[in-house]
Design a protein around this motif. Sequence first.
Motif: not given
Length: 167
Positions: A60, A62, A65-66, A68, A70, A90
């Motif tokens: 992962t 940023e 993750t931004s 949602n 992985k 996520l």
Amino acid sequence: KLIVNNNDAFNAFMTILETEDSVKKEIIQILQKQLLELNLDLKIENFTLSNKQYSGFELTNEKLTSKNLKIRFEFNSKNYSQLDFGFVILNGNDTTMFHELRLNYKKHFGEVASSNTWPAYSGFHEYRYWSNNNRKVFGDVLNGEMIKSIKEKISLLLKSFEDTYKN
């Protein structure tokens, strides 16, 4: 015949067989180290790769993750079987908003599947079944071929992501 007709040879053979699991665990640790040495702009999480169902590892950063997401590599079955890779979400279980990601994934990999937690994934064909092909698979960890293939998959996954989320 040599092994079954000679008690010492048979005992040596059985001793070697009994070490198989620990040797595989050591080779998987080598794979984990190789993954770390790739120095990707990704954090490795939940490295649980083993002969257990749903074992694997996640990558992962940023950007992922931004959105949602992985990246995940996972055995969908026990005994080192059905290795899949792709994107997992996520939070939640709604992958309907990932239609464009699936299209870009398919563009790079030629195929795509999805589920309620995997918006886009496919089987890792050359390394799908480790237990049926121990010598090649674990040998490819040791000779560096597997990590090259994993790196290529990661690069294409990131390209699929970038193509989807250009802004």
